[in-house]
Design a protein around this motif. Structure first.
Motif, PDB file in Angstrom:
ATOM      1  N   MET A   1       7.699  -0.976  -0.338  1.00  0.00           N
ATOM      2  CA  MET A   1       6.404  -1.649  -0.418  1.00  0.00           C
ATOM      3  C   MET A   1       6.218  -2.147  -1.852  1.00  0.00           C
ATOM      4  SD  MET A   1       2.634  -0.142   0.590  1.00  0.00           S
ATOM      5  CE  MET A   1       2.672  -0.442   2.326  1.00  0.00           C
ATOM      6  N   THR A   2       5.779  -3.395  -1.966  1.00  0.00           N
ATOM      7  CA  THR A   2       5.592  -3.962  -3.293  1.00  0.00           C
ATOM      8  C   THR A   2       4.354  -3.359  -3.960  1.00  0.00           C
ATOM      9  OG1 THR A   2       4.197  -5.770  -2.501  1.00  0.00           O
ATOM     10  CG2 THR A   2       6.589  -6.159  -2.520  1.00  0.00           C
ATOM     11  N   HIS A   3       4.266  -3.536  -5.252  1.00  0.00           N
ATOM     12  CA  HIS A   3       3.114  -3.016  -5.996  1.00  0.00           C
ATOM     13  C   HIS A   3       1.810  -3.629  -5.499  1.00  0.00           C
ATOM     14  CE1 HIS A   3       6.397  -2.029  -8.813  1.00  0.00           C
ATOM     15  NE2 HIS A   3       5.668  -0.947  -8.985  1.00  0.00           N
ATOM     16  N   SER A   4       1.814  -4.917  -5.238  1.00  0.00           N
ATOM     17  CA  SER A   4       0.580  -5.563  -4.790  1.00  0.00           C
ATOM     18  C   SER A   4       0.175  -5.084  -3.402  1.00  0.00           C
ATOM     19  CB  SER A   4       0.708  -7.090  -4.826  1.00  0.00           C
ATOM     20  OG  SER A   4       1.773  -7.522  -4.026  1.00  0.00           O
ATOM     21  N   ARG A   5       1.122  -4.846  -2.522  1.00  0.00           N
ATOM     22  CA  ARG A   5       0.783  -4.335  -1.187  1.00  0.00           C
ATOM     23  C   ARG A   5       0.285  -2.897  -1.263  1.00  0.00           C
ATOM     24  NH1 ARG A   5       4.950  -6.684   3.335  1.00  0.00           N
ATOM     25  NH2 ARG A   5       4.513  -8.860   2.896  1.00  0.00           N
ATOM     26  N   TRP A   6       0.904  -2.099  -2.105  1.00  0.00           N
ATOM     27  CA  TRP A   6       0.443  -0.724  -2.269  1.00  0.00           C
ATOM     28  C   TRP A   6      -0.988  -0.718  -2.812  1.00  0.00           C
ATOM     29  CZ3 TRP A   6       0.893   3.921  -0.650  1.00  0.00           C
ATOM     30  CH2 TRP A   6       0.333   4.973  -1.374  1.00  0.00           C
ATOM     31  N   PHE A   7      -1.241  -1.540  -3.830  1.00  0.00           N
ATOM     32  CA  PHE A   7      -2.591  -1.611  -4.385  1.00  0.00           C
ATOM     33  C   PHE A   7      -3.576  -2.063  -3.320  1.00  0.00           C
ATOM     34  CE2 PHE A   7      -6.086  -4.026  -6.227  1.00  0.00           C
ATOM     35  CZ  PHE A   7      -6.697  -3.005  -6.943  1.00  0.00           C
ATOM     36  N   ARG A   8      -3.219  -3.063  -2.537  1.00  0.00           N
ATOM     37  CA  ARG A   8      -4.105  -3.556  -1.476  1.00  0.00           C
ATOM     38  C   ARG A   8      -4.445  -2.441  -0.495  1.00  0.00           C
ATOM     39  NH1 ARG A   8      -5.831  -7.964   1.481  1.00  0.00           N
ATOM     40  NH2 ARG A   8      -5.581  -7.812   3.732  1.00  0.00           N
ATOM     41  N   ALA A   9      -3.451  -1.696  -0.056  1.00  0.00           N
ATOM     42  CA  ALA A   9      -3.680  -0.619   0.914  1.00  0.00           C
ATOM     43  C   ALA A   9      -4.620   0.447   0.345  1.00  0.00           C
ATOM     44  CB  ALA A   9      -2.347  -0.003   1.331  1.00  0.00           C
ATOM     45  N   VAL A  10      -4.387   0.841  -0.890  1.00  0.00           N
ATOM     46  CA  VAL A  10      -5.222   1.883  -1.495  1.00  0.00           C
ATOM     47  C   VAL A  10      -6.634   1.363  -1.763  1.00  0.00           C
ATOM     48  CG1 VAL A  10      -5.483   3.395  -3.511  1.00  0.00           C
ATOM     49  CG2 VAL A  10      -3.239   3.102  -2.450  1.00  0.00           C
ATOM     50  N   ALA A  11      -6.769   0.119  -2.212  1.00  0.00           N
ATOM     51  CA  ALA A  11      -8.093  -0.458  -2.479  1.00  0.00           C
ATOM     52  C   ALA A  11      -8.923  -0.537  -1.199  1.00  0.00           C
ATOM     53  CB  ALA A  11      -7.955  -1.841  -3.114  1.00  0.00           C
ATOM     54  N   ILE A  12      -8.295  -0.951  -0.111  1.00  0.00           N
ATOM     55  CA  ILE A  12      -9.013  -1.043   1.161  1.00  0.00           C
ATOM     56  C   ILE A  12      -9.350   0.356   1.679  1.00  0.00           C
ATOM     57  CG2 ILE A  12      -8.786  -1.736   3.583  1.00  0.00           C
ATOM     58  CD1 ILE A  12      -7.206  -4.202   2.507  1.00  0.00           C
ATOM     59  N   ALA A  13      -8.425   1.294   1.556  1.00  0.00           N
ATOM     60  CA  ALA A  13      -8.704   2.679   1.985  1.00  0.00           C
ATOM     61  C   ALA A  13      -9.871   3.259   1.184  1.00  0.00           C
ATOM     62  CB  ALA A  13      -7.460   3.540   1.818  1.00  0.00           C
ATOM     63  N   GLU A  14      -9.930   2.958  -0.112  1.00  0.00           N
ATOM     64  CA  GLU A  14     -11.025   3.464  -0.936  1.00  0.00           C
ATOM     65  C   GLU A  14     -12.357   2.885  -0.472  1.00  0.00           C
ATOM     66  OE1 GLU A  14     -13.757   4.246  -4.222  1.00  0.00           O
ATOM     67  OE2 GLU A  14     -13.261   2.316  -3.338  1.00  0.00           O
ATOM     68  N   ALA A  15     -12.368   1.597  -0.156  1.00  0.00           N
ATOM     69  CA  ALA A  15     -13.596   0.959   0.327  1.00  0.00           C
ATOM     70  C   ALA A  15     -14.031   1.533   1.678  1.00  0.00           C
ATOM     71  CB  ALA A  15     -13.391  -0.553   0.434  1.00  0.00           C
ATOM     72  N   ILE A  16     -13.082   1.768   2.556  1.00  0.00           N
ATOM     73  CA  ILE A  16     -13.402   2.331   3.870  1.00  0.00           C
ATOM     74  C   ILE A  16     -13.924   3.758   3.731  1.00  0.00           C
ATOM     75  CG2 ILE A  16     -12.388   3.086   6.064  1.00  0.00           C
ATOM     76  CD1 ILE A  16     -10.586   0.547   5.860  1.00  0.00           C
ATOM     77  N   SER A  17     -13.292   4.543   2.861  1.00  0.00           N
ATOM     78  CA  SER A  17     -13.765   5.922   2.682  1.00  0.00           C
ATOM     79  C   SER A  17     -15.159   5.945   2.059  1.00  0.00           C
ATOM     80  CB  SER A  17     -12.777   6.736   1.835  1.00  0.00           C
ATOM     81  OG  SER A  17     -12.790   6.332   0.480  1.00  0.00           O
ATOM     82  N   TRP A  18     -15.451   4.987   1.175  1.00  0.00           N
ATOM     83  CA  TRP A  18     -16.793   4.864   0.602  1.00  0.00           C
ATOM     84  C   TRP A  18     -17.794   4.587   1.717  1.00  0.00           C
ATOM     85  CZ3 TRP A  18     -20.626   5.759  -2.247  1.00  0.00           C
ATOM     86  CH2 TRP A  18     -20.642   5.700  -3.641  1.00  0.00           C
ATOM     87  N   THR A  19     -17.421   3.684   2.622  1.00  0.00           N
ATOM     88  CA  THR A  19     -18.301   3.344   3.741  1.00  0.00           C
ATOM     89  C   THR A  19     -18.572   4.576   4.607  1.00  0.00           C
ATOM     90  OG1 THR A  19     -17.445   1.086   3.737  1.00  0.00           O
ATOM     91  CG2 THR A  19     -18.589   1.814   5.734  1.00  0.00           C
ATOM     92  N   GLY A  20     -17.516   5.337   4.903  1.00  0.00           N
ATOM     93  CA  GLY A  20     -17.701   6.559   5.679  1.00  0.00           C
ATOM     94  C   GLY A  20     -18.630   7.540   4.988  1.00  0.00           C
ATOM     95  N   LEU A  21     -18.468   7.691   3.684  1.00  0.00           N
ATOM     96  CA  LEU A  21     -19.330   8.595   2.926  1.00  0.00           C
ATOM     97  C   LEU A  21     -20.778   8.093   2.930  1.00  0.00           C
ATOM     98  CD1 LEU A  21     -19.677  11.096   1.198  1.00  0.00           C
ATOM     99  CD2 LEU A  21     -18.970   9.748  -0.793  1.00  0.00           C
ATOM    100  N   LEU A  22     -20.973   6.791   2.773  1.00  0.00           N
ATOM    101  CA  LEU A  22     -22.330   6.239   2.810  1.00  0.00           C
ATOM    102  C   LEU A  22     -22.996   6.465   4.165  1.00  0.00           C
ATOM    103  CD1 LEU A  22     -21.843   2.900   0.870  1.00  0.00           C
ATOM    104  CD2 LEU A  22     -23.113   4.915   0.111  1.00  0.00           C
ATOM    105  N   ILE A  23     -22.249   6.301   5.236  1.00  0.00           N
ATOM    106  CA  ILE A  23     -22.797   6.555   6.567  1.00  0.00           C
ATOM    107  C   ILE A  23     -23.139   8.038   6.713  1.00  0.00           C
ATOM    108  CG2 ILE A  23     -22.251   6.579   9.044  1.00  0.00           C
ATOM    109  CD1 ILE A  23     -20.612   3.979   8.474  1.00  0.00           C
ATOM    110  N   GLY A  24     -22.251   8.901   6.221  1.00  0.00           N
ATOM    111  CA  GLY A  24     -22.543  10.336   6.240  1.00  0.00           C
ATOM    112  C   GLY A  24     -23.797  10.670   5.452  1.00  0.00           C
TER     113      GLY A  24
END
Length: 111
Positions: A1-24
């Protein structure tokens, strides 16, 4: 996995986890006094947040990010969903950089 793809995956996961926490937090503090969402998404978001910070520091060199861009990436981890917005901006910037460096008679530059 390239650096940019890895960063994209982690950035999106962080945003999704933030959303889950906000809903909680919405359920805990506004709707029902139920702590389940915070207990589940709190540790998940915390772990992904740390992973995001480490990822930013690892990919900044290979992606040729200047310190101001790196600091913007780190600051994007604080407001909800900003890591996703930063990733979209960074992806556009990466495409622009590759187009510039591929043009005949031009040399890549560090910004």
């Amino acid at each position: 996995m390239t650096h940019s793809r890895w960063f994209r995956a982690v950035a999106i996961a962080e945003a999704i986890s933030w959303t889950g926490l906000l809903i909680g937090m919405l359920f805990k503090y506004v709707l029902s006094d139920n702590e389940a969402g915070v207990k589940i998404f709190g540790p998940i978001h915390g772990g992904i947040f740390v992973l995001y910070v480490v990822t930013v520091l690892i990919v900044r060199g290979p992606l040729r990010w200047s310190w101001p861009v790196t600091l913007a990436a780190l600051a994007a981890s604080v407001p909800p969903l900003f890591t996703w917005f930063f990733e979209i901006w960074a992806r556009g910037r990466e495409r622009q950089f590759h187009a510039y460096s591929a043009a005949p008679g031009t040399a890549p530059h560090r910004t």
